[in-house]
Design a protein around this motif. Structure first.
Motif: not given
Ligand code: FAD
Length: 410
Positions: A337-354
Motif C-alpha cells: 500500500v502506498g508508493l515507496s519511491v523516494g523513501h528515506d527510511k525503511a523499517v522492518v517489522r517482524g523477522d523475514p526468516a519467519t
C-alpha cells in the motif's frame, strides 16, 4: 459519413476499459456504450497470466472480469479484435486499422501498454516471449513441454512471478537483472534481499548487475549472451522489462503527453471529451509527493475508470485513491500500500526468516508505503497510516507486537 456512433466509446478492453463500462451503468448512464479492444477475448484479469494461469492452476474462463451475458444484459457493445489507429478530436471519430470509423460522444482511452522489447541482436528469435496478453502466455506455454531451461530477463514483479511459476513446473530457471537487486524500482532493499533469497532457495539461479549483450540462436533461441561474454543456455527466454504506454493515436490527435497521456484529477486529457485511464494515464499523484506518474496496477485502472465514468455520467469525481498492489510468488503473498519511491527510511517489522513480515517506508518522518509479506493484518491496518501520512517513530513501527491500528493516532 460515419456509419456508427456511440455515446461513449471505450478504447481498450482491459481492466480499466471494463471497469469504465461497469461504472457507467452503475451510475445509471443510459446512453450507448461500446468497447473497442485489440485483443479478441472479452475483458479478463491480467495478473494471473504470470501466476496461476502460467502455472496451469487457473483456466482462462475463470479469469473473465464478467461473463458474456453481463455485457449483453447491460447493452455494452463489444467490438473485439480491432485496433484503433486514429482519433479525430474535432469530429469525434475514431478510425480502426481496417478502415472502419466510429463516432463518439465521449471517448475513454484505456489502452494500457505494449511490453518493452529488447533491441539487441536476436530479440526477434522464436522462443523469446513477453508476458502481457493471453496470447503471449499461450504461445509461451505451448513451447514449455519442449523446454527445460528458461532465462528470464528482468527482476521486476512479472519476471519474478514467471520465474516462480516455471520453477514450480520443474524448469531450470536463470533470472538476470541489470541492477544490483531485484525490485529495485519499486521496493526497498530489505524486500529485494528477501525475495532474492527465496528465489535462490527454490532453485532459481539469480544473476544481478549483469547486462544482456544479445540473444543467440538460429531462428529458434538457444541462449542469452551476457556483456561479460558468458553464454546462458536457454530453450525459452522471457523478457519482463516494463511497458511502453500505447498512446500514439491520441498523441497524434494533439493530446498532451510525456510518459503517458497527461490527465487532470478527473482523468480528462487536454482534448475535449477524451479521458484516459489505467496504465496509459499520466496523472498527478499525491502519494508520489505530487509527481506526475503512471501507475501499473489493477487498483489504479479500476479507480481511474470509476472517476472517468462518474464525470461522464454528470458527476464531479476526482481521482485520489491510495495506491495498492499485490504479487504472488511461491507461497508468499506480497501486498503493498502506498508508493515507496523516494523513501528515506525503511523499517522492518517482524523477522523475514519467519516469512511473515512487513517493511514500512518513511519519507520526511511520514509513513508513505508498506510492503506486507504474508502479513495481511499490516496491509489492512497500514492503509490508514499511508492515507493520512502518519508520523510515527521508527521504534514503534518496528515493534511487530503492536498492531499498526494502535499507532494510527501516533
Ligand atoms: P490493460 O489491462 O493492458 O488493457 C489495455 C487493453 O487495450 C489491451 O487489451 C490492449 O490490447 C488494448 N489496446 C491497446 N491499444 C489499443 C488500440 N489502439 N485499439 C484497441 N485496443 C487497444 N497489477 C496488480 O495490481 N497486481 C498484480 O498482481 C499484477 N500482475 C500482473 C501480471 C501481469 C503478467 C501483467 C501483464 C500485469 C499485471 N498487473 C498487476 C498490472 C495490471 O494488470 C495492469 O495495471 C492493468 O491490466 C492495467 O489495466 P489497463 O486497462 O490500463 O490496461
Amino acid at each position: 459519413m460515419t456509419a456508427i456512433r456511440y455515446d461513449v466509446v471505450i478504447v481498450g478492453g482491459g481492466h480499466a476499459g471494463a471497469q469504465a463500462a461497469i461504472s457507467l451503468r452503475q451510475e445509471r448512464f443510459a446512453g450507448t456504450i461500446a468497447i473497442v479492444g485489440a485483443e479478441p477475448e472479452l475483458p479478463y484479469e491480467r495478473p494471473p497470466l504470470s501466476k496461476e494461469y502460467l502455472a496451469g492452476e487457473k483456466t482462462f474462463e475463470r479469469m473473465l472480469i464478467r461473463p458474456a451475458t453481463f455485457w449483453a444484459e447491460r447493452g455494452v457493445e463489444m467490438i473485439l479484435g480491432r485496433q484503433v489507429t486514429r482519433v479525430d478530436a474535432g469530429t469525434r471519430v475514431i478510425g480502426l486499422r481496417d478502415g472502419e470509423e466510429i463516432g463518439y460522444g465521449d471517448l475513454i482511452w484505456a489502452t494500457g501498454g505494449e511490453p518493452r522489447r529488447l533491441t539487441c541482436a536476436g530479440h526477434q528469435l522464436t522462443g523469446v516471449h513477453s508476458v502481457r496478453t493471453r496470447s503471449d502466455v499461450d504461445r509461451l506455454m505451448g513451447e514449455l513441454p519442449r523446454a527445460s531451461t528458461v532465462v528470464v530477463i528482468g527482476g521486476g514483479y512479472i519476471g519474478l512471478e514467471a520465474a516462480a511459476a516455471l520453477t514450480k513446473l520443474g524448469k531450470s530457471v536463470t533470472l538476470v537483472e541489470t541492477l544490483d537487486r531485484v525490485l529495485a524500482r519499486v521496493a526497498g532493499e530489505p524486500l529485494s534481499r528477501f525475495y532474492e533469497a527465496e528465489h535462490r532457495a527454490h532453485g532459481v539461479s539469480l544473476m544481478l548487475g549483469v547486462t544482456v549483450e544479445c540473444i543467440e540462436g538460429d531462428q529458434q533461441v538457444s541462449g542469452v549472451r551476457l556483456a561479460g561474454g558468458e553464454l546462458l543456455a536457454a530453450d525459452v527466454v522471457i523478457v519482463g522489462i516494463g511497458i511502453v504506454p500505447a498512446i500514439e493515436p491520441v498523441v497524434t490527435a494533439g493530446a498532451e503527453s510525456g510518459n503517458g497521456i497527461v490527465v487532470d484529477e478527473g482523468c480528462r486529457t487536454t482534448l475535449p471529451n477524451i479521458y484516459a485511464v489505467g496504465d496509459c494515464a499520466a496523472h498527478v499523484n499525491r502519494f508520489a509527493d505530487g509527481a506526475r506518474i503512471r501507475l501499473e496496477s489493477v487498483q489504479n485502472a479500476n479507480d481511474q475508470a470509476v472517476t472517468a465514468a462518474r464525470n461522464i455520467a454528470g458527476g464531479e469525481a476526482r481521482y485520489d485513491a491510495v495506491p495498492w498492489f499485490w504479487s504472488n510468488q511461491y507461497d508468499l503473498r506480497l501486498q503493498t500500500v502506498g508508493l515507496s519511491v523516494g523513501h528515506d527510511k525503511a523499517v522492518v517489522r517482524g523477522d523475514p526468516a519467519t516469512r511473515s513480515f512487513s517493511v514500512v517506508y518513511l519519507r520526511g518522518g511520514r509513513v508513505v508505503a508498506i510492503d506486507a509479506v504474508n502479513a495481511v493484518r499490516d496491509f489492512v491496518q497500514g492503509k490508514a497510516l499511508v492515507a493520512g501520512g502518519a508520523v510515527i517513530s521508527p521504534d514503534l513501527l518496528a515493534d511487530a507486537a503492536r498492531p499498526l491500528k494502535e499507532l494510527v493516532t501516533g
